[in-house]
Design a protein around this motif. Structure first.
Motif, short mmCIF file in Angstrom:
data_model
loop_
_atom_site.label_atom_id
_atom_site.label_comp_id
_atom_site.label_asym_id
_atom_site.label_seq_id
_atom_site.Cartn_x
_atom_site.Cartn_y
_atom_site.Cartn_z
N ASP A 1 0.81 -1.22 0.00
CA ASP A 1 0.00 0.00 0.00
C ASP A 1 0.84 1.28 0.00
N SER A 2 2.10 1.15 0.41
CA SER A 2 2.94 2.36 0.41
C SER A 2 3.51 2.65 -0.98
N LEU A 3 3.51 1.63 -1.85
CA LEU A 3 4.18 1.81 -3.15
C LEU A 3 3.53 2.84 -4.08
N PRO A 4 2.20 2.86 -4.20
CA PRO A 4 1.63 3.87 -5.11
C PRO A 4 1.93 5.31 -4.68
N PHE A 5 2.34 5.48 -3.43
CA PHE A 5 2.65 6.83 -2.96
C PHE A 5 4.13 7.19 -3.15
N ALA A 6 4.90 6.23 -3.65
CA ALA A 6 6.34 6.47 -3.82
C ALA A 6 6.63 7.18 -5.13
N SER A 7 5.92 8.25 -5.39
CA SER A 7 6.10 8.98 -6.64
C SER A 7 5.64 10.41 -6.45
N THR A 8 6.29 11.33 -7.16
CA THR A 8 5.85 12.72 -7.11
C THR A 8 4.85 13.00 -8.23
N LEU A 9 4.55 11.99 -9.03
CA LEU A 9 3.69 12.14 -10.20
C LEU A 9 4.27 13.14 -11.20
#
Ligand code: SF4
Lengths: 485, 227
Positions: free
Chosen positions: A370-378
């Motif tokens: 669940d933490s992986l999709p947040f590992a980006s600044t987009l």
């Protein structure tokens, strides 16, 4: 943790931010990564610029993959039929455990206790090497970088350059220390010159190639119409594995199927330029079933699901399965550049890992996933680089929503409360104006006391950055006061 | 042409000067602008953090506030990009990022500004890759009288802000920030310019913390400056 417990090999690592913490402390790692990604990034841009129909190729690649996903069942059945007709045997594996069991039984049926392998992400994903070891079979990775990683009992941190995080002198030490334990030792006078290192690996591996009765490979593509399976590589180690042993076992994710042989034309252009910035792969091996008297006389194709049909069911997330594992998205990703691949805790690192891994294991099943999709600044660099135009930022946001929804209900986290609160404030301009005035007063009060170090979660911001002091008067208040319309 | 200002929630509260500068530039060019007071937030932060329901519930209000305008101008590439890509409403296609509006709609690059300082420009990711504004901000800056515009090394790499990313992955965010600050300092510029105050808040917060002496200004504020 092995592939038995979960279906994507984890490093047993904590959530992304925690894993990144360690990686960020390692300045040597950061330097190695920065150097490698910058070099390959620039080379890729040049290689891509050489083709004036690059965008058309990307579009073609994307459309073929789209079609594959829409009719995956049909193409797979067609593939099974054509592989069988060519003298191969097809096995279906629903998950890691089943795939490992199939491969292990095939190897043992040949009476072999060692196998050579050519780079295969699918077998890493299912933890095949560890499973074989449990059954008394030693598997040797023959890709140079994979060998480095394997000898050091390490984990790969890049799809294509698994030892991207190691420099030459580190590699020399690993060879010197470990090679002898597994076969021919490295010479005593080993230096860190690339040529010398490559020669040591060659000697070490050559013995294994000549002895192995069974080889295990991955597959870049498999053509449904002809049953042809293909592997592209740049060292020739794959060619040794694919031609010398008597038995060849290929483990392939079901999404790798292509409708027809002619589709290779598109992907054999897209892949090398995107991955290694080469016009063509040095070695492209294609084989169709078995040929009496030439190459392996037994060929097994293991078709691996392991979460893929589940991924396919989500129409907004399925394009993660379009991935051809070129690694272009890793090389352009600013987050990957700082944290390295291991922070992603999966065999699939970087932007594609951040969208593929949570889908394969299931959103809402673990804190790490669940933490992986947040590992980006987009920032979108991955989308621009992807040869099959996977809109990774869009998918990250889609998966974030799934993560948030999976945690709705129960006791809301502070973040959920803040988001709800903000939603209420934004619900009406009057409430917003009121909140702004409060914020301005509060902010200025904090500002008097310095305002540079805020308590609680805000510390994550003020640890390295000052905060802007809210303006005395908001834009909306100024506008109204000035009597504008 | 009826032009509305979409000032964005954080510009409204934290960087009102940017909104004033946008107003000043457009009025100097002879246009009348309106600020629909019913506007609040486009929902970008909610959307990008995964709170899609909350984000979606703001879309209707945005559309109501901006209905009937020929153009909606915003000084934020990321909010502008969000509305254009994710609000499926009648107003969404009329939203323009400030530099796009000047160059594409008004067809001006010289807005009569004067800014005698060394400036470097950071193209924020959403302006660059979501809105594809290209070099429009640079065209505008190049036309500013007295400016000493210097190129930012590795300009197109992300500064590490990423909205809630700066909090959720603060250490990675700071690592990216440090590289960006290093590049800014290499230019010797006194001013770092961008078209999004959110990224500027992050980079500027870092530059201020290390007492770099480099200040951050939104593109609109440089374009609003006159002799
Ligand atoms: S997502 Fe695209 S860029 Fe990334 S590895 Fe896969 S094909 Fe390559």
């Amino acid at each position: 943790m092995s592939g038995d417990q979960v279906n994507v090999v984890w490093l047993g690592s904590p959530t992304f931010p925690q894993a990144a913490h360690d990686a960020l402390q390692d300045t040597q790692l950061r330097r190695n990564l920065k150097h490698a990604t910058t070099t390959i990034r620039d080379k890729r841009l040049r290689a891509v610029a050489e083709l004036d129909d690059w965008e058309t190729l990307r579009e073609a690649g994307s459309q073929i993959k789209d079609r594959v996903m829409r009719h995956l069942d049909e193409y797979l059945l067609q593939l099974e039929a054509s592989v069988t007709a060519a003298g191969g045997v097809v096995h279906w594996a629903e998950d890691a455990r089943e795939a490992n069991r199939i491969v292990s039984e095939l190897v043992r049926a040949k009476g072999a206790t060692e196998v050579v392998k050519i780079k295969s992400m699918a077998t890493q994903e299912i933890g095949l090497n560890e499973a074989l070891e449990d059954d008394g079979i030693e598997a040797t990775e023959t890709d140079l970088a994979e060998l480095i990683v394997q000898l050091n009992d390490d984990r790969p941190s890049h799809i294509l350059v698994p030892a991207i995080h190691r420099n030459r002198s580190e590699i020399r030490d690993i060879f010197q220390r470990e090679m002898g334990k597994h076969g021919i030792a490295a010479p005593d006078d080993l230096t860190d010159e690339p040529r010398v290192l490559a020669e040591a690996a060659r000697v070490h591996l050559r013995e294994k190639f000549l002895r192995a009765k069974v080889a295990i490979s991955g597959a870049n593509f498999a053509c449904a119409d002809t049953g042809t399976v293909g592997v592209v590589e740049s060292e020739g180690n794959g060619r040794m594995c694919l031609t010398l042993p008597e038995t060849l076992i290929t483990v392939m994710g079901i999404e790798k199927v292509l409708p027809s042989f002619s589709d290779l034309e598109v992907f054999l252009q897209l892949l090398p330029r995107s991955s290694t910035a080469e016009r063509m792969n040095p070695y492209t091996s294609l084989w169709t079933g078995v040929t009496p008297g030439d190459g392996p006389q037994e060929f097994h194709l293991v078709l691996l699901d392991n979460g893929r049909t589940k991924t396919l069911a989500d129409t907004a997330g399925r394009s993660a399965l379009h991935c051809i594992r070129c690694s272009a998205c890793l090389n352009v990703c600013p987050v990957y550049e700082r944290t390295g691949g291991r922070s992603y805790g999966s065999v699939y690192p970087g932007p594609i890992g951040a969208v593929l891994t949570p889908q394969l294991v299931g959103v809402g099943t673990s804190e790490h996933a669940d933490s992986l999709p947040f590992a980006s600044t987009l920032c979108g660099a991955c989308y621009d680089a992807c040869p099959v135009r996977i809109d990774i930022p869009e998918m990250l946001v889609h998966l974030r929503a799934k993560v948030v929804d999976a945690h709705r209900g129960g006791v809301p986290k502070p973040e959920a409360l803040a988001m709800k609160g903000a939603r209420v404030v934004f619900g009406s301009p009057r409430r917003l104006a009121w909140a702004e005035r409060l914020g301005a007063i509060g902010g200025r009060v904090a500002g008097i006391g310095g305002g540079r170090w805020l308590p609680g979660p805000a510390r994550k911001w003020t640890g390295a950055r000052d905060v802007p002091v809210p303006a005395r008067e908001s834009f909306r208040a100024w506008w109204r006061k000035a009597g504008r319309r | 042409m009826r032009v509305a200002l979409f000032i964005t929630c954080y510009n409204d509260a934290l960087f009102p000067d940017t909104g004033k500068a946008v107003t000043a530039v457009l009025e100097r060019l002879g246009h009348t602008v309106e600020f629909p007071a019913a506007q609040t937030c486009c929902g970008q932060m909610h959307h990008n953090t995964g709170y899609r329901r909350e984000a979606d519930s703001l879309v209707g209000a945005f559309n109501d506030a901006f209905r009937g305008y020929d153009a909606i101008v915003t000084p934020s590439g990321s909010c502008g990009g969000h509305v254009r890509h994710h609000h499926r409403t009648e107003t969404a296609p009329n939203v323009y990022e400030f530099s796009e509006f000047l160059v594409d709609v008004l067809n001006v690059t010289d807005v009569g500004a004067y800014f005698p300082h060394r400036v470097t420009y950071h193209p924020t990711c959403h302006s660059l890759r979501m809105l594809r504004v290209g070099d429009k901000p640079l065209q505008l800056l190049r036309a500013v009288e007295g400016i000493d515009l210097v190129e930012l090394p590795e300009a197109e790499s992300c500064c590490g802000f990423g909205g809630t990313f700066a909090m959720k992955n603060s250490e990675t965010s700071v690592a990216m920030l440090q590289d960006k600050m290093g590049n800014v300092r290499k230019t010797g510029a006194q001013t770092l310019c961008a078209s999004d105050n959110s990224c500027l808040m992050h980079i500027g917060g870092g530059l201020s913390r290390v007492k770099s002496g480099v200040r951050t200004l939104h593109l609109a504020e440089i374009l609003a400056a006159t002799r």
